[in-house]
Design an enzyme around this catalytic site. Sequence first.
Site, short mmCIF file in Angstrom:
data_model
loop_
_atom_site.label_atom_id
_atom_site.label_comp_id
_atom_site.label_asym_id
_atom_site.label_seq_id
_atom_site.Cartn_x
_atom_site.Cartn_y
_atom_site.Cartn_z
N ASP A 82 -2.80 -7.03 4.58
CA ASP A 82 -1.64 -6.59 5.56
C ASP A 82 -1.84 -5.36 4.23
O ASP A 82 -0.81 -5.60 2.88
CB ASP A 82 -0.49 -7.84 5.15
CG ASP A 82 0.83 -6.26 6.39
OD1 ASP A 82 0.99 -5.68 6.01
OD2 ASP A 82 1.59 -7.08 6.42
N VAL A 83 -1.58 -4.74 4.31
CA VAL A 83 -1.26 -3.11 3.32
C VAL A 83 0.01 -3.04 3.51
O VAL A 83 -0.02 -2.94 2.58
CB VAL A 83 -1.47 -1.93 3.79
CG1 VAL A 83 -3.34 -2.40 4.56
CG2 VAL A 83 -0.81 -1.77 5.16
N ASN A 109 -7.56 4.01 6.74
CA ASN A 109 -7.06 3.87 8.10
C ASN A 109 -5.56 3.28 8.25
O ASN A 109 -5.52 3.98 9.45
CB ASN A 109 -8.27 3.95 8.14
CG ASN A 109 -7.93 3.45 9.87
OD1 ASN A 109 -7.90 4.68 11.01
ND2 ASN A 109 -7.89 2.23 10.55
N TYR A 173 7.02 7.49 12.75
CA TYR A 173 5.72 8.22 12.77
C TYR A 173 5.66 9.29 12.05
O TYR A 173 5.04 9.09 11.46
CB TYR A 173 5.58 8.07 13.69
CG TYR A 173 3.71 8.12 13.52
CD1 TYR A 173 2.74 6.61 13.65
CD2 TYR A 173 2.93 9.57 14.23
CE1 TYR A 173 1.83 7.13 13.69
CE2 TYR A 173 2.07 9.28 14.63
CZ TYR A 173 1.42 8.23 14.39
OH TYR A 173 -0.61 8.01 14.37
N LYS A 177 4.19 10.15 7.92
CA LYS A 177 2.14 10.74 8.17
C LYS A 177 2.84 12.11 7.67
O LYS A 177 2.48 12.02 6.71
CB LYS A 177 2.03 10.96 9.62
CG LYS A 177 1.84 9.77 10.26
CD LYS A 177 0.25 9.47 9.53
CE LYS A 177 -0.20 8.07 10.13
NZ LYS A 177 -1.24 7.40 9.92
#
Length: 257
Positions: A82-83, A109, A173, A177
């Site tokens: 789990d990043v 990714n 989101y 980003k």
Amino acid sequence: MPKRKLKFREPTPREPNLSGHLALVTGANRGIGLAIARALAREGCNLVITGRDERALAKARAELEKLQPEKFKVHVLAQSCDVRNPDSVDYLFALVRGLHKPLDIVINNAGIGHPDLAVGELPYPTWMEVIDTNLNGLFLVTQAALAVMQRGSTIVNNLSIAAERVFTGSAAYNASKHGALGFTDTLREELRPKGIRVIALMPGATDTAIWDVLWPKAPRRKMMSGETVARTVVNALLLPENTTVEKIVVMPSSGTL
Ligand SMILES: NC(=O)c1ccc[n+]([C@@H]2O[C@H](COP(=O)([O-])OP(=O)(O)OC[C@H]3O[C@@H](n4cnc5c(N)ncnc54)[C@H](OP(=O)(O)O)[C@@H]3O)[C@@H](O)[C@H]2O)c1
């Protein structure tokens, strides 16, 4: 009349060659990550693949091991990670260090979207989860990876066209980003003297499961495939070491949806 003998030029060997390189792909149990892992396996890369869903990860591993090019064994280490969780990332990198090989390629990714909600309606836990995965996770994996990377290696951060433009209803989101692009641009400058290339991958709409969350009724037929995005990544990785593509913006030719 004497027949002219046709001379065919030997194909020029591709430089550099990725075979035998070690690549880490996060979020590689499906979607764009799996497509990139497939493309790297076909180039002969050994792989470390991650994701949280262990069944999907095991399936991906079995598939990738069969994709090896002729006369070449591709080794695939599949490890759930789990990043967002520093302990989980530490454990992953303990395993990577155990391979006693530097990482030649890191594909950051792993990422998530969130339902189409205006800022006034966006629950704070959703905001947190998206920032934690797409931005904090990117930091944690990159920092750990730097300790096992050398001159000549490459980091590819899968951002999105949402790193530069905004989509209403996607504030968390977009913010994650945009932040990830700032991080990526900083990283590139810091690593330039060390000879490590940093690529911002900025795809437009790609047909993956992320759209089940972002916009379930999105017109999938207009989207790119993960394989197309993967091809742009491999093309960039195959450039000579003294060359880089700093930003890959790849879009459906019909534009944004
Ligand atoms: N599809 C598009 O249109 C598009 C366009 C531009 C950029 N992107 C970016 O591409 C990346 C991949 O997305 P996708 O479209 O391929 O979607 P996807 O099919 O939903 O894949 C997302 C991947 O990320 C992994 N993941 C999610 N949260 C994670 C966590 N906390 N820790 C570790 N792994 C995690 C998922 O595995 P688990 O759930 O098993 O953990 C899965 O492997 C994302 O960063 C996304 O923002 C997508």
